[in-house]
Design an enzyme around this catalytic site. Sequence first.
Site, PDB file in Angstrom:
ATOM      1  N   GLY A   1     -31.859  41.159 -34.010  1.00 11.31           N
ATOM      2  CA  GLY A   1     -31.635  39.713 -33.967  1.00 11.31           C
ATOM      3  C   GLY A   1     -32.183  38.989 -35.183  1.00 11.31           C
ATOM      4  O   GLY A   1     -31.568  38.050 -35.707  1.00 11.31           O
TER       5      GLY A   1
ATOM      6  N   ILE B   1     -30.684  47.261 -38.467  1.00 12.40           N
ATOM      7  CA  ILE B   1     -32.058  47.726 -38.208  1.00 12.40           C
ATOM      8  C   ILE B   1     -32.965  46.543 -37.876  1.00 12.40           C
ATOM      9  O   ILE B   1     -33.877  46.647 -37.064  1.00 12.40           O
ATOM     10  CB  ILE B   1     -32.576  48.542 -39.428  1.00 12.40           C
ATOM     11  CG1 ILE B   1     -31.864  49.899 -39.459  1.00 12.40           C
ATOM     12  CG2 ILE B   1     -34.095  48.720 -39.387  1.00 12.40           C
ATOM     13  CD1 ILE B   1     -32.140  50.750 -40.682  1.00 12.40           C
TER      14      ILE B   1
ATOM     15  N   GLU C   1      -9.644  46.509 -54.663  1.00 13.82           N
ATOM     16  CA  GLU C   1      -8.281  47.072 -54.694  1.00 13.82           C
ATOM     17  C   GLU C   1      -7.781  47.201 -56.139  1.00 13.82           C
ATOM     18  O   GLU C   1      -7.111  48.182 -56.484  1.00 13.82           O
ATOM     19  CB  GLU C   1      -7.328  46.178 -53.875  1.00 13.82           C
ATOM     20  CG  GLU C   1      -7.632  46.126 -52.379  1.00 13.82           C
ATOM     21  CD  GLU C   1      -8.897  45.336 -52.009  1.00 13.82           C
ATOM     22  OE1 GLU C   1      -9.385  44.572 -52.861  1.00 13.82           O
ATOM     23  OE2 GLU C   1      -9.390  45.511 -50.878  1.00 13.82           O
TER      24      GLU C   1
ATOM     25  N   TRP D   1     -11.871  29.017 -59.374  1.00 18.30           N
ATOM     26  CA  TRP D   1     -12.930  29.997 -59.084  1.00 18.30           C
ATOM     27  C   TRP D   1     -13.766  30.257 -60.330  1.00 18.30           C
ATOM     28  O   TRP D   1     -14.154  31.393 -60.589  1.00 18.30           O
ATOM     29  CB  TRP D   1     -12.348  31.333 -58.568  1.00 18.30           C
ATOM     30  CG  TRP D   1     -11.447  31.177 -57.412  1.00 18.30           C
ATOM     31  CD1 TRP D   1     -10.110  31.391 -57.381  1.00 18.30           C
ATOM     32  CD2 TRP D   1     -11.825  30.762 -56.086  1.00 18.30           C
ATOM     33  NE1 TRP D   1      -9.617  31.102 -56.123  1.00 18.30           N
ATOM     34  CE2 TRP D   1     -10.655  30.720 -55.312  1.00 18.30           C
ATOM     35  CE3 TRP D   1     -13.037  30.399 -55.491  1.00 18.30           C
ATOM     36  CZ2 TRP D   1     -10.656  30.343 -53.982  1.00 18.30           C
ATOM     37  CZ3 TRP D   1     -13.036  30.026 -54.165  1.00 18.30           C
ATOM     38  CH2 TRP D   1     -11.856  30.010 -53.420  1.00 18.30           C
ATOM     39  N   ILE D   2     -14.019  29.214 -61.100  1.00 20.95           N
ATOM     40  CA  ILE D   2     -14.740  29.413 -62.361  1.00 20.95           C
ATOM     41  C   ILE D   2     -16.242  29.216 -62.138  1.00 20.95           C
ATOM     42  O   ILE D   2     -16.706  28.098 -61.873  1.00 20.95           O
ATOM     43  CB  ILE D   2     -14.202  28.474 -63.468  1.00 20.95           C
ATOM     44  CG1 ILE D   2     -12.678  28.650 -63.616  1.00 20.95           C
ATOM     45  CG2 ILE D   2     -14.933  28.761 -64.788  1.00 20.95           C
ATOM     46  CD1 ILE D   2     -12.183  30.083 -63.802  1.00 20.95           C
TER      47      ILE D   2
ATOM     48  N   GLU E   1     -14.376  39.461 -60.618  1.00 20.04           N
ATOM     49  CA  GLU E   1     -14.233  40.371 -61.770  1.00 20.04           C
ATOM     50  C   GLU E   1     -13.428  41.622 -61.421  1.00 20.04           C
ATOM     51  O   GLU E   1     -13.752  42.729 -61.849  1.00 20.04           O
ATOM     52  CB  GLU E   1     -15.607  40.724 -62.359  1.00 20.04           C
ATOM     53  CG  GLU E   1     -16.184  39.555 -63.128  1.00 20.04           C
ATOM     54  CD  GLU E   1     -17.563  39.801 -63.682  1.00 20.04           C
ATOM     55  OE1 GLU E   1     -17.757  40.823 -64.343  1.00 20.04           O
ATOM     56  OE2 GLU E   1     -18.447  38.955 -63.448  1.00 20.04           O
TER      57      GLU E   1
ATOM     58  N   SER F   1      -9.257  33.077 -64.155  1.00 21.00           N
ATOM     59  CA  SER F   1      -8.447  33.016 -62.923  1.00 21.00           C
ATOM     60  C   SER F   1      -7.708  31.690 -62.755  1.00 21.00           C
ATOM     61  O   SER F   1      -8.203  30.637 -63.145  1.00 21.00           O
ATOM     62  CB  SER F   1      -9.337  33.194 -61.695  1.00 21.00           C
ATOM     63  OG  SER F   1      -9.902  34.466 -61.700  1.00 21.00           O
TER      64      SER F   1
ATOM     65  N   ARG G   1     -18.067  44.691 -65.851  1.00 23.47           N
ATOM     66  CA  ARG G   1     -17.807  45.212 -64.501  1.00 23.47           C
ATOM     67  C   ARG G   1     -18.922  46.152 -64.028  1.00 23.47           C
ATOM     68  O   ARG G   1     -19.332  46.092 -62.874  1.00 23.47           O
ATOM     69  CB  ARG G   1     -16.457  45.929 -64.459  1.00 23.47           C
ATOM     70  CG  ARG G   1     -15.331  44.974 -64.157  1.00 23.47           C
ATOM     71  CD  ARG G   1     -13.990  45.657 -64.111  1.00 23.47           C
ATOM     72  NE  ARG G   1     -12.954  44.685 -63.804  1.00 23.47           N
ATOM     73  CZ  ARG G   1     -11.683  44.815 -64.146  1.00 23.47           C
ATOM     74  NH1 ARG G   1     -11.277  45.897 -64.792  1.00 23.47           N
ATOM     75  NH2 ARG G   1     -10.810  43.896 -63.825  1.00 23.47           N
TER      76      ARG G   1
END
Length: 387
Positions: free
Chosen positions: A343, A340, A370, A160-161, A366, A130, A245
């Site tokens: 708080g 479930i 979208e 973003w590595i 990865e 990236s 993936r």
Amino acid sequence: MADTTYLTWPFLEDRHRTFAADLKTWIGDNKAALDAHDGDVDDLCRGLVKRLGKAGWLQHAVAHPGKPIDVRSLCLAREHLAYVSGLPDFAFAMQGLGSGAISLFGTQEQRASYLAPVAAGHKIAAFALSEKNAGSDVAALAMTATPVDGGYVLNGEKTWISNGGIADFYCVFARTGEAPGAKGLSAFIVDANTPGFTIAERITVSAPHPLATLSFKDCRIPAANLIGGRGEGFKVAMSVLDVFRATVGAAALGFARRALDEAANRATNRQLFGAPLFDLQMVQAYLAEMALDVDASALLVYRAAWAKDSGQPRVTREAAMAKLYATDQAQTVIDKAVQIFGGLGVVSGVPVERLYREIRSLRIYEGASEVQKVVIARQLAAGYAQT
Ligand code: COS
């Protein structure tokens, strides 16, 4: 993990069932170390890589001579580790993803120099694809690799590595210019001590793990560090993603199973309106939907892994479906678990709160959800070619 019936599904073989049982035992014996959160994240991650390597689990993250990566083992490992905590899953997965290009396309020398130390936990690997303006659109990446006598000179930035800052080497994708767009990229190994390579910035995220922006300034690497052919970088990247993936889906599945178990236990043991929370039909509906999402995700994940292991040359559609569905549904499952818990579900550090932070990035890295839809639609279109 309460429900292990999926281990009997026909996608898996007896060796996978043995693998899962052995891993579960090892996780039980190492739980405190695997679930540690206090301390420096780099140190924690280095320690986890060493521990996973020493125990032999990282052998499954790389290819061996005559033995390709078994994607079902990768998925089982990620699912079981993620069930305990995000960081051991991260440490395991990044060793595989970071060296994946070498496992799939490396020369004999590259495999010998890098895969054995990665599998032993002696070298940490990273996948550097990236860029600031090329995350989803890989073909737009701008970093250059200029051929020079005996090698290449790299210039540009990656961001973003994962494992950025602690990795010993990076599989880097850069533009070599054989053709415009996707056809003009190549993949390279860059050792972290190469002059001209620096960490430009460390990035802190909601579920902490080593992450950085990398800088390459006149960074010279030998010709022998090219992975695959010149101009084949896009294919190398996509083939690695085809393998990994589905495993992102498996990690999401591990998170979702943990959320379901936490929520079902809470519903059984918490009293509300004079009876267990479980007796409320709305809670039963939540739990039923969660169980359904978990099973449907598992079917897609292990279908994709089985397809790859069965020798199908491309599993682009299956892997995209597994990642898209399992990560999106895990988000929903975990959100219901938080609900479930009421708080208590948003108290910092309780398991469902941690899961809520852990799952989010899996829908982005990865290949964002979208992008997976684009990939699936394109694969679908190929089957309806105009006549
Ligand atoms: N395996 C092998 N080859 C592949 C492939 C795969 N999975 N996917 C594509 N290719 C090949 C194509 O066959 C095509 O070659 P031909 O023209 O010879 O057929 C070439 O690569 C280009 O493919 P395409 O035209 O689909 O490229 P695009 O640039 O349009 O691809 C998407 C677009 C969005 C699908 C791609 O860029 C992608 O997956 N992006 C997300 C990447 C990602 O995961 N980013 C996160 C960074 S890693 S944390």
